[in-house]
Enzyme design. Structure first.
Site, PDB file in Angstrom:
ATOM      1  N   ASP A  12       1.000  -1.107  -0.021  1.00 36.78           N
ATOM      2  CA  ASP A  12      -0.105  -0.026   0.006  1.00 36.78           C
ATOM      3  C   ASP A  12       0.891   1.308   0.049  1.00 36.78           C
ATOM      4  O   ASP A  12       1.963   1.172  -0.217  1.00 36.78           O
ATOM      5  CB  ASP A  12      -1.019  -0.080   1.113  1.00 36.78           C
ATOM      6  CG  ASP A  12      -0.562   0.168   2.506  1.00 36.78           C
ATOM      7  OD1 ASP A  12       0.966   0.273   2.641  1.00 36.78           O
ATOM      8  OD2 ASP A  12      -1.248   0.085   3.557  1.00 36.78           O
ATOM      9  N   CYS A  70       2.905  -3.071   4.257  1.00 35.49           N
ATOM     10  CA  CYS A  70       2.300  -2.064   4.431  1.00 35.49           C
ATOM     11  C   CYS A  70       3.014  -1.315   5.469  1.00 35.49           C
ATOM     12  O   CYS A  70       4.325  -1.441   5.870  1.00 35.49           O
ATOM     13  CB  CYS A  70       0.865  -2.489   4.881  1.00 35.49           C
ATOM     14  SG  CYS A  70       0.599  -3.643   6.329  1.00 35.49           S
ATOM     15  N   THR A  72       2.650  -1.842   8.867  1.00 34.80           N
ATOM     16  CA  THR A  72       3.217  -2.676   9.960  1.00 34.80           C
ATOM     17  C   THR A  72       3.246  -4.055   9.485  1.00 34.80           C
ATOM     18  O   THR A  72       3.951  -4.835  10.067  1.00 34.80           O
ATOM     19  CB  THR A  72       2.197  -2.690  11.080  1.00 34.80           C
ATOM     20  OG1 THR A  72       0.814  -2.938  10.434  1.00 34.80           O
ATOM     21  CG2 THR A  72       2.047  -1.224  11.631  1.00 34.80           C
ATOM     22  N   HIS A 103       8.625 -24.245   9.429  1.00 31.50           N
ATOM     23  CA  HIS A 103       7.489 -24.884  10.442  1.00 31.50           C
ATOM     24  C   HIS A 103       6.398 -24.725   9.567  1.00 31.50           C
ATOM     25  O   HIS A 103       5.360 -25.565  10.038  1.00 31.50           O
ATOM     26  CB  HIS A 103       7.797 -24.487  11.872  1.00 31.50           C
ATOM     27  CG  HIS A 103       8.916 -25.048  12.536  1.00 31.50           C
ATOM     28  ND1 HIS A 103       8.991 -24.753  14.089  1.00 31.50           N
ATOM     29  CD2 HIS A 103      10.018 -25.652  12.080  1.00 31.50           C
ATOM     30  CE1 HIS A 103       9.997 -25.496  14.276  1.00 31.50           C
ATOM     31  NE2 HIS A 103      10.982 -25.850  13.222  1.00 31.50           N
ATOM     32  N   HIS A 138       5.393 -31.173  10.922  1.00 32.30           N
ATOM     33  CA  HIS A 138       4.699 -29.573  10.606  1.00 32.30           C
ATOM     34  C   HIS A 138       3.497 -29.735   9.431  1.00 32.30           C
ATOM     35  O   HIS A 138       2.813 -29.078   9.529  1.00 32.30           O
ATOM     36  CB  HIS A 138       5.916 -28.580  10.005  1.00 32.30           C
ATOM     37  CG  HIS A 138       6.778 -28.606  11.082  1.00 32.30           C
ATOM     38  ND1 HIS A 138       6.748 -28.001  12.333  1.00 32.30           N
ATOM     39  CD2 HIS A 138       8.194 -28.895  11.289  1.00 32.30           C
ATOM     40  CE1 HIS A 138       7.665 -28.077  13.252  1.00 32.30           C
ATOM     41  NE2 HIS A 138       8.669 -28.717  12.508  1.00 32.30           N
TER      42      HIS A 138
HETATM   43  C1  RB5 Z   1      -1.901   2.663   6.512  1.00 33.97           C
HETATM   44  O1  RB5 Z   1      -1.701   3.928   7.050  1.00 33.97           O
HETATM   45  C2  RB5 Z   1      -1.517   1.492   7.477  1.00 33.97           C
HETATM   46  O2  RB5 Z   1      -2.587   1.561   8.469  1.00 33.97           O
HETATM   47  C3  RB5 Z   1      -1.244   0.374   6.609  1.00 33.97           C
HETATM   48  O3  RB5 Z   1      -0.240   0.497   5.906  1.00 33.97           O
HETATM   49  C4  RB5 Z   1      -1.050  -0.842   7.677  1.00 33.97           C
HETATM   50  O4  RB5 Z   1      -0.091  -0.724   8.495  1.00 33.97           O
HETATM   51  C5  RB5 Z   1      -2.101  -1.649   8.229  1.00 33.97           C
HETATM   52  O5  RB5 Z   1      -2.031  -2.701   8.830  1.00 33.97           O
END
Ligand code: RB5
Length: 146
Positions: A12, A70, A72, A103, A138
């Site tokens: 994203d 993304c 996180t 695993h 596994h």
């Molecule tokens: C975008 O701002 C953020 O929420 C997205 O990239 C991601 O981290 C969501 O899990």
């Protein structure tokens, strides 16, 4: 080209820098890539849309592995794991990447550009792509849910 060598990538707006680095690294490592977006300059995109595209490329056997980035890595892993046959793992370090492959036979690596530096991200990528699944006990566990 065996599909083991094809990696579908997507991000994203919060993962665009890493996607570019990862694309270049895949080329250096001898992999081919399929880019499900987003294009440079994209202001915002909802990560589930890109996660679906990469997941479907794996489901359709156009690629064996995926990398989704993304902010996180969390949203991407949640969204990708809704698709049958997808085992997406959000890995913050090399050990997580190694175990996710050995695993859990993870087929999508998710990364968080806001949580790690680029060198670590590339190192995690290399461990993910070079670690084989151990199978055995596994495999039996995976068969219970996938
Ligand atoms: C975008 O701002 C953020 O929420 C997205 O990239 C991601 O981290 C969501 O899990």
């Amino acid at each position: 080209m065996p599909i083991d060598n094809i990696v579908a990538i997507g991000c994203d707006h919060a993962g665009l820098e890493f996607k570019t680095l990862i694309r270049d690294q895949l080329i250096r490592l001898g992999f081919q890539y399929l880019d499900a977006g987003v294009p440079e300059g994209t202001e915002r995109v909802d990560y589930p849309i890109v996660a679906a595209e990469v997941s479907q490329l794996l489901q359709n056997k156009a690629a064996t592995y995926g990398v989704l980035i993304c902010g996180t890595g969390i949203g991407m892993s949640m969204a990708a794991n809704r698709f049958k046959g997808i085992r997406a793992a959000n890995c913050l370090n090399e050990a997580m990447a190694r175990f996710a492959r050995a695993h859990n036979d993870a087929n999508i690596l998710t990364l968080g550009q806001r949580l790690m530096g680029p060198d670590l991200a590339l190192s995690v990528l290399e461990v993910f792509l070079s670690t084989p699944f151990e199978g055995g006990r596994h495999q039996g566990r995976l068969s219970l849910f996938n």
